[in-house]
Design a protein around this motif. Sequence first.
Motif, short mmCIF file in Angstrom:
data_model
loop_
_atom_site.label_atom_id
_atom_site.label_comp_id
_atom_site.label_asym_id
_atom_site.label_seq_id
_atom_site.Cartn_x
_atom_site.Cartn_y
_atom_site.Cartn_z
N PHE A 94 0.83 -1.21 0.00
CA PHE A 94 0.00 0.00 0.00
C PHE A 94 0.87 1.25 0.00
O PHE A 94 0.56 2.25 0.67
CB PHE A 94 -0.96 0.00 1.19
N GLY A 95 1.96 1.19 -0.74
CA GLY A 95 2.84 2.35 -0.88
C GLY A 95 3.82 2.55 0.26
O GLY A 95 4.69 3.41 0.16
N GLN A 96 3.69 1.76 1.32
CA GLN A 96 4.60 1.88 2.46
C GLN A 96 5.84 1.02 2.24
O GLN A 96 5.74 -0.12 1.78
CB GLN A 96 3.90 1.46 3.75
N PRO A 97 7.02 1.53 2.56
CA PRO A 97 8.25 0.78 2.28
C PRO A 97 8.51 -0.32 3.30
O PRO A 97 8.42 -0.11 4.51
CB PRO A 97 9.32 1.87 2.35
N PHE A 98 8.84 -1.50 2.79
CA PHE A 98 9.30 -2.63 3.60
C PHE A 98 10.44 -3.28 2.85
O PHE A 98 10.91 -2.78 1.83
CB PHE A 98 8.15 -3.63 3.83
N THR A 99 10.90 -4.42 3.33
CA THR A 99 11.88 -5.21 2.61
C THR A 99 11.41 -6.66 2.57
O THR A 99 10.57 -7.07 3.38
CB THR A 99 13.28 -5.14 3.25
N GLY A 100 11.94 -7.43 1.62
CA GLY A 100 11.58 -8.83 1.49
C GLY A 100 12.73 -9.62 0.90
O GLY A 100 13.48 -9.11 0.08
N VAL A 101 12.84 -10.88 1.33
CA VAL A 101 13.87 -11.77 0.80
C VAL A 101 13.28 -12.51 -0.40
O VAL A 101 12.30 -13.25 -0.26
CB VAL A 101 14.33 -12.77 1.86
N ASP A 102 13.84 -12.28 -1.57
CA ASP A 102 13.34 -12.90 -2.80
C ASP A 102 13.54 -14.41 -2.74
O ASP A 102 14.60 -14.91 -2.35
CB ASP A 102 14.07 -12.31 -4.00
N GLN A 103 12.51 -15.16 -3.15
CA GLN A 103 12.53 -16.62 -3.05
C GLN A 103 12.95 -17.31 -4.34
O GLN A 103 12.81 -18.53 -4.46
CB GLN A 103 11.18 -17.12 -2.57
N GLY A 104 13.48 -16.57 -5.30
CA GLY A 104 14.13 -17.19 -6.43
C GLY A 104 13.29 -17.31 -7.69
O GLY A 104 12.12 -16.94 -7.75
N GLU A 105 13.94 -17.84 -8.73
CA GLU A 105 13.36 -17.86 -10.06
C GLU A 105 12.21 -18.85 -10.21
O GLU A 105 11.25 -18.59 -10.94
CB GLU A 105 14.44 -18.16 -11.10
N GLU A 106 12.31 -20.01 -9.58
CA GLU A 106 11.23 -20.99 -9.71
C GLU A 106 9.91 -20.43 -9.17
O GLU A 106 8.86 -20.57 -9.81
CB GLU A 106 11.58 -22.28 -8.97
N ALA A 107 9.96 -19.78 -8.01
CA ALA A 107 8.76 -19.17 -7.45
C ALA A 107 8.26 -18.05 -8.35
O ALA A 107 7.05 -17.90 -8.57
CB ALA A 107 9.04 -18.64 -6.04
N ALA A 108 9.19 -17.25 -8.87
CA ALA A 108 8.81 -16.15 -9.77
C ALA A 108 8.12 -16.69 -11.02
O ALA A 108 7.08 -16.15 -11.45
CB ALA A 108 10.03 -15.33 -10.14
N ASP A 109 8.68 -17.73 -11.59
CA ASP A 109 8.08 -18.30 -12.80
C ASP A 109 6.71 -18.90 -12.51
O ASP A 109 5.78 -18.78 -13.33
CB ASP A 109 9.00 -19.39 -13.38
N TRP A 110 6.57 -19.55 -11.36
CA TRP A 110 5.30 -20.21 -11.00
C TRP A 110 4.20 -19.16 -10.86
O TRP A 110 3.11 -19.30 -11.45
CB TRP A 110 5.48 -21.00 -9.71
N PHE A 111 4.46 -18.11 -10.10
CA PHE A 111 3.44 -17.07 -9.93
C PHE A 111 3.24 -16.27 -11.20
O PHE A 111 2.12 -15.83 -11.51
CB PHE A 111 3.77 -16.16 -8.74
N GLY A 112 4.30 -16.06 -11.98
CA GLY A 112 4.15 -15.37 -13.25
C GLY A 112 3.21 -16.11 -14.19
O GLY A 112 2.38 -15.50 -14.87
N ALA A 113 3.33 -17.44 -14.21
CA ALA A 113 2.45 -18.25 -15.06
C ALA A 113 1.02 -18.23 -14.52
O ALA A 113 0.06 -18.14 -15.30
CB ALA A 113 2.97 -19.68 -15.14
N LEU A 114 0.87 -18.30 -13.22
CA LEU A 114 -0.47 -18.30 -12.62
C LEU A 114 -1.21 -16.99 -12.89
O LEU A 114 -2.40 -16.98 -13.22
CB LEU A 114 -0.37 -18.55 -11.11
N LEU A 115 -0.50 -15.89 -12.76
CA LEU A 115 -1.14 -14.57 -12.86
C LEU A 115 -1.06 -13.96 -14.26
O LEU A 115 -1.75 -12.98 -14.54
CB LEU A 115 -0.50 -13.60 -11.85
N GLY A 116 -0.21 -14.53 -15.10
CA GLY A 116 -0.10 -14.03 -16.46
C GLY A 116 0.66 -12.74 -16.59
O GLY A 116 0.54 -12.03 -17.60
N ARG A 117 1.51 -12.43 -15.62
CA ARG A 117 2.37 -11.27 -15.71
C ARG A 117 3.54 -11.42 -14.73
O ARG A 117 3.41 -12.16 -13.74
CB ARG A 117 1.62 -9.97 -15.46
N PRO A 118 4.65 -10.74 -15.00
CA PRO A 118 5.85 -10.95 -14.19
C PRO A 118 5.60 -10.72 -12.70
O PRO A 118 4.99 -9.71 -12.30
CB PRO A 118 6.85 -9.93 -14.75
N SER A 119 6.07 -11.65 -11.89
CA SER A 119 5.86 -11.59 -10.45
C SER A 119 7.05 -12.20 -9.73
O SER A 119 7.79 -13.02 -10.30
CB SER A 119 4.59 -12.36 -10.07
N ARG A 120 7.24 -11.80 -8.49
CA ARG A 120 8.26 -12.36 -7.62
C ARG A 120 7.60 -12.73 -6.29
O ARG A 120 6.57 -12.16 -5.92
CB ARG A 120 9.39 -11.36 -7.33
#
Length: 281
Positions: A94-120
């Motif tokens: 919601f526009g507020q800054p936080f940080t997150g540990v990226d969980q890698g390419e496999e997770a990114a590809d899985w959610f990207g395919a599910l949602l139909g757009r690039p995701s991490r």
Amino acid sequence: MAHIGELISYPVKGCAGVRHRVAHLGPAGLPHDRAFMVVDAEGAHRSQRADPRLALARPSMSEDGARLTLTAPGFAPLTLPVDTARPARPVTLFGQPFTGVDQGEEAADWFGALLGRPSRLVRVPPDHRRTTDGLTPGTSGYADSCAVLLVGRASLDAFHARLAARGEPPLPMDRFRPNVVLDDTEAPHEEDAYRALTLGGARLGFAKLAVRCAVTLVDQRTGTRAGPEPLRTLADYRRHPAGGVVFGAKFAVLTPGTLAVGDRVADLVRDAGAPSGTMAR
């Protein structure tokens, strides 16, 4: 007497919930609740508001919390080792800054395919520190605000009565994505007036009423928009004077402890002047 009817955590924000019979309630809520979040390429969080297909993803955690498994209809299951070691990246909620540990390419590809757009997929880092707002401050992972969203079953029943008067079918509780569902409360929306309560070994303090948004319009089983309910009917009688419609209440964790389905509400403190039931339009 009011008691816990359901306990639900949501390991990945916006995705399906995990039901518990017994669970430890920590300062940030039920186990792994909103510990993970799907973001776009710039790090802004993805929500069912714009990505209703998030609801199709069913996450589960290994008992030791070291592995996350993702399933969805038509997609091969993906099991990932949870990464907390790599450097955290900037993300926003919601526009507020936080940080997150990226969980890698496999997770990114899985959610990207599910949602139909690039995701991490990101996880709250070990040094995540967040103070939530409301009457009682607390903390949480990537929840919209507070650690615990509590809804009384009687509140849903009263809503269903109004739907029936419109000739509309009932909606499941999962439209409201609660963490704790209380059965056998004395009246609809009595949770609005709770200011502190004990459940099992945990103590909760009231933060604020839950203002509802377009996520409630998403059918959690199909991952599609199915509006205008419940917002249309809630607007008839649950419009808060400060704006928006409310359903359920949010709580901070005052004392962590173990919860179990069937645990009774104890040591309840109420605000006799708090609004409940029908509100002014």
